[in-house]
Design an enzyme around this catalytic site. Structure first.
Site, PDB file in Angstrom:
ATOM      1  N   ALA A  32      10.141 -42.252 -51.792  1.00 30.54           N
ATOM      2  CA  ALA A  32      11.243 -42.718 -52.653  1.00 30.54           C
ATOM      3  C   ALA A  32      12.434 -43.034 -51.746  1.00 30.54           C
ATOM      4  CB  ALA A  32      11.607 -41.692 -53.729  1.00 30.54           C
ATOM      5  N   HIS A  34      15.501 -44.224 -49.501  1.00 33.76           N
ATOM      6  CA  HIS A  34      16.840 -44.772 -49.746  1.00 33.76           C
ATOM      7  C   HIS A  34      17.530 -44.970 -48.393  1.00 33.76           C
ATOM      8  CE1 HIS A  34      18.086 -40.684 -48.930  1.00 33.76           C
ATOM      9  NE2 HIS A  34      17.347 -40.229 -49.932  1.00 33.76           N
ATOM     10  N   HIS A  37      17.236 -42.301 -45.618  1.00 33.61           N
ATOM     11  CA  HIS A  37      15.993 -42.381 -44.832  1.00 33.61           C
ATOM     12  C   HIS A  37      16.065 -43.552 -43.847  1.00 33.61           C
ATOM     13  CE1 HIS A  37      14.366 -40.618 -48.750  1.00 33.61           C
ATOM     14  NE2 HIS A  37      14.060 -39.703 -47.874  1.00 33.61           N
ATOM     15  N   GLN A  61       6.066 -26.730 -50.589  1.00 29.65           N
ATOM     16  CA  GLN A  61       7.497 -26.432 -50.510  1.00 29.65           C
ATOM     17  C   GLN A  61       8.179 -26.456 -51.879  1.00 29.65           C
ATOM     18  OE1 GLN A  61       8.134 -29.870 -47.800  1.00 29.65           O
ATOM     19  NE2 GLN A  61      10.032 -30.183 -48.924  1.00 29.65           N
ATOM     20  N   GLN A 148      21.288 -34.526 -41.629  1.00 32.66           N
ATOM     21  CA  GLN A 148      22.194 -33.378 -41.762  1.00 32.66           C
ATOM     22  C   GLN A 148      22.365 -32.960 -43.223  1.00 32.66           C
ATOM     23  OE1 GLN A 148      26.264 -33.292 -39.925  1.00 32.66           O
ATOM     24  NE2 GLN A 148      26.495 -31.996 -41.746  1.00 32.66           N
ATOM     25  N   LYS A 149      22.082 -33.876 -44.130  1.00 34.70           N
ATOM     26  CA  LYS A 149      22.092 -33.566 -45.565  1.00 34.70           C
ATOM     27  C   LYS A 149      21.340 -32.260 -45.844  1.00 34.70           C
ATOM     28  CE  LYS A 149      21.363 -34.329 -50.117  1.00 34.70           C
ATOM     29  NZ  LYS A 149      19.998 -33.994 -50.287  1.00 34.70           N
ATOM     30  N   ARG A 187      16.510 -37.364 -55.429  1.00 34.15           N
ATOM     31  CA  ARG A 187      16.698 -36.669 -56.704  1.00 34.15           C
ATOM     32  C   ARG A 187      17.880 -37.239 -57.508  1.00 34.15           C
ATOM     33  NH1 ARG A 187      14.686 -31.904 -53.663  1.00 34.15           N
ATOM     34  NH2 ARG A 187      12.787 -31.268 -54.735  1.00 34.15           N
TER      35      ARG A 187
HETATM   36  P1  AMP Z   1      13.242 -36.174 -47.966  1.00 38.26           P
HETATM   37  O1  AMP Z   1      12.422 -37.385 -48.204  1.00 38.26           O
HETATM   38  O2  AMP Z   1      14.272 -35.911 -49.019  1.00 38.26           O
HETATM   39  O3  AMP Z   1      12.402 -34.961 -47.617  1.00 38.26           O
HETATM   40  O4  AMP Z   1      14.098 -36.476 -46.658  1.00 38.26           O
HETATM   41  C1  AMP Z   1      13.498 -36.911 -45.472  1.00 38.26           C
HETATM   42  C2  AMP Z   1      14.533 -36.878 -44.375  1.00 38.26           C
HETATM   43  O5  AMP Z   1      15.626 -37.715 -44.705  1.00 38.26           O
HETATM   44  C3  AMP Z   1      15.105 -35.455 -44.141  1.00 38.26           C
HETATM   45  O6  AMP Z   1      15.282 -35.252 -42.745  1.00 38.26           O
HETATM   46  C4  AMP Z   1      16.427 -35.537 -44.861  1.00 38.26           C
HETATM   47  O7  AMP Z   1      17.398 -34.644 -44.343  1.00 38.26           O
HETATM   48  C5  AMP Z   1      16.831 -36.978 -44.600  1.00 38.26           C
HETATM   49  N1  AMP Z   1      17.796 -37.419 -45.596  1.00 38.26           N
HETATM   50  C6  AMP Z   1      17.713 -37.307 -46.948  1.00 38.26           C
HETATM   51  N2  AMP Z   1      18.833 -37.774 -47.544  1.00 38.26           N
HETATM   52  C7  AMP Z   1      19.663 -38.170 -46.531  1.00 38.26           C
HETATM   53  C8  AMP Z   1      20.977 -38.738 -46.491  1.00 38.26           C
HETATM   54  N3  AMP Z   1      21.672 -38.989 -47.605  1.00 38.26           N
HETATM   55  N4  AMP Z   1      21.501 -39.023 -45.275  1.00 38.26           N
HETATM   56  C9  AMP Z   1      20.816 -38.767 -44.140  1.00 38.26           C
HETATM   57  N5  AMP Z   1      19.567 -38.244 -44.111  1.00 38.26           N
HETATM   58  C10 AMP Z   1      19.001 -37.949 -45.297  1.00 38.26           C
END
Ligand code: AMP
Length: 285
Positions: A32, A34, A37, A61, A148-149, A187
């Site tokens: 998903a 954005h 990523h 998780q 860092q989020k 989300r």
């Molecule tokens: P996720 O798909 O949510 O598991 O995120 C994959 C990677 O993207 C993880 O390292 C997150 O920390 C990073 N990520 C998610 N949202 C952001 C954001 N708004 N800014 C920077 N990195 C992000």
């Protein structure tokens, strides 16, 4: 863009690239996709010969009452975005190939996994640590990129990579935000328009606290009170799970702000759990 679904084939592909002297950059995701990523992918492409992205919604998780089933999934849209971004390889395993019959191992990073989000999501960081360890062993990257989020996740991964001697450099990239400051997240799609508006209180709370610290506030209890006041004034925020100032290395709550500080928040808006943080590296002593 090559799509690989089998762990052994991914490993062999990476081994061949490494033998040819190529550097491999890796961005693990749950899809998903954005702009958050995509910013990791851009950093990865700049610093490495080959960019591998994984999409895997990791069941281990998610807690039993969490959003694993309804987590947003958009494989076609994601593949288009990754192709346009110039990604070389998408690693897209299914659950059975990541957790075959008889799987019994887990990675636990003691002391960091039970704080902040870990206190509200038991088992979450063990699921994350285990899947990331597996992904690093499968992709064998030179560098891996995290946002860092998810500050706590990034800290835990740095710790496990060091503790388990995994030969990879972990790179943490800045949080990408919407125009009104809301941190991008897969989300955010769950939020209705009123909830989306309410969600802006999270960044307001973090940035007000950061301003207060920059203008000299050293009392972390007052910072915590300020953060909680701002969040509580938003009626659609149903639950504040945590909102305070923490030591960025131990994640312990601070009483006094002397140098580095992590301001971190987790709230529930409707059924949606959102997190965000700001790291202040230099607050003066
Ligand atoms: P996720 O798909 O949510 O598991 O995120 C994959 C990677 O993207 C993880 O390292 C997150 O920390 C990073 N990520 C998610 N949202 C952001 C954001 N708004 N800014 C920077 N990195 C992000």
């Amino acid at each position: 863009m090559e799509i690989i679904r089998i762990p052994r084939i991914m490993q062999e592909t990476s081994k061949r690239a490494l033998l040819r002297g190529r550097t491999i950059g890796f961005v693990p995701t749950m899809g998903a996709l954005h702009e958050g990523h995509m910013s990791l992918i851009r950093a990865c492409r700049q610093e490495n010969d080959i960019t591998v992205v994984s999409i895997f919604v990791n069941p281990t998780q998610f807690g039993p009452h969490e959003d694993f089933e309804k987590y947003p999934r958009d494989p076609e849209g994601d593949i288009n975005k990754l192709t346009d971004a110039g990604v070389d390889t998408l690693y897209l395993p299914d659950t059975a190939s990541m957790y075959p019959e008889g799987f019994r191992t887990s990675v636990v990073v003691n002391g960091l996994s039970d704080k902040l989000c870990g206190a509200f999501r038991p088992g979450h960081f063990s699921g994350v640590a285990t899947v990331v360890t597996k992904l690093l062993n499968i992709v064998m990257p030179t560098r891996a990129y995290f946002g860092q989020k998810d500050y706590q996740q990034s800290l835990i991964i740095k710790r496990l990579v060091s503790d388990l001697n995994i030969p990879v450099e972990i790179v943490t990239c800045p949080t990408v935000r919407e125009h009104d400051g809301l941190a991008m997240s897969s989300r955010n799609q769950y939020l209705n328009p009123d909830e989306r508006k309410a969600a802006t209180a999270i960044y307001k709370c973090l940035s007000s606290a950061a301003e207060k610290i920059k203008s000299g506030e050293k009392n972390a209890v007052r910072i915590k009170e300020l953060m909680n006041e701002i969040l509580s004034s938003e009626p659609l925020i149903k639950e504040i799970q945590y909102a305070s100032a923490y030591d960025p290395e131990t994640l312990d709550e601070l009483q006094r702000i002397d140098s580095k500080v992590l301001l971190a928040v987790a709230v529930k808006i409707g059924q949606t759990r959102l997190i965000d943080n700001i790291l202040l590296e230099e607050t003066g002593s």
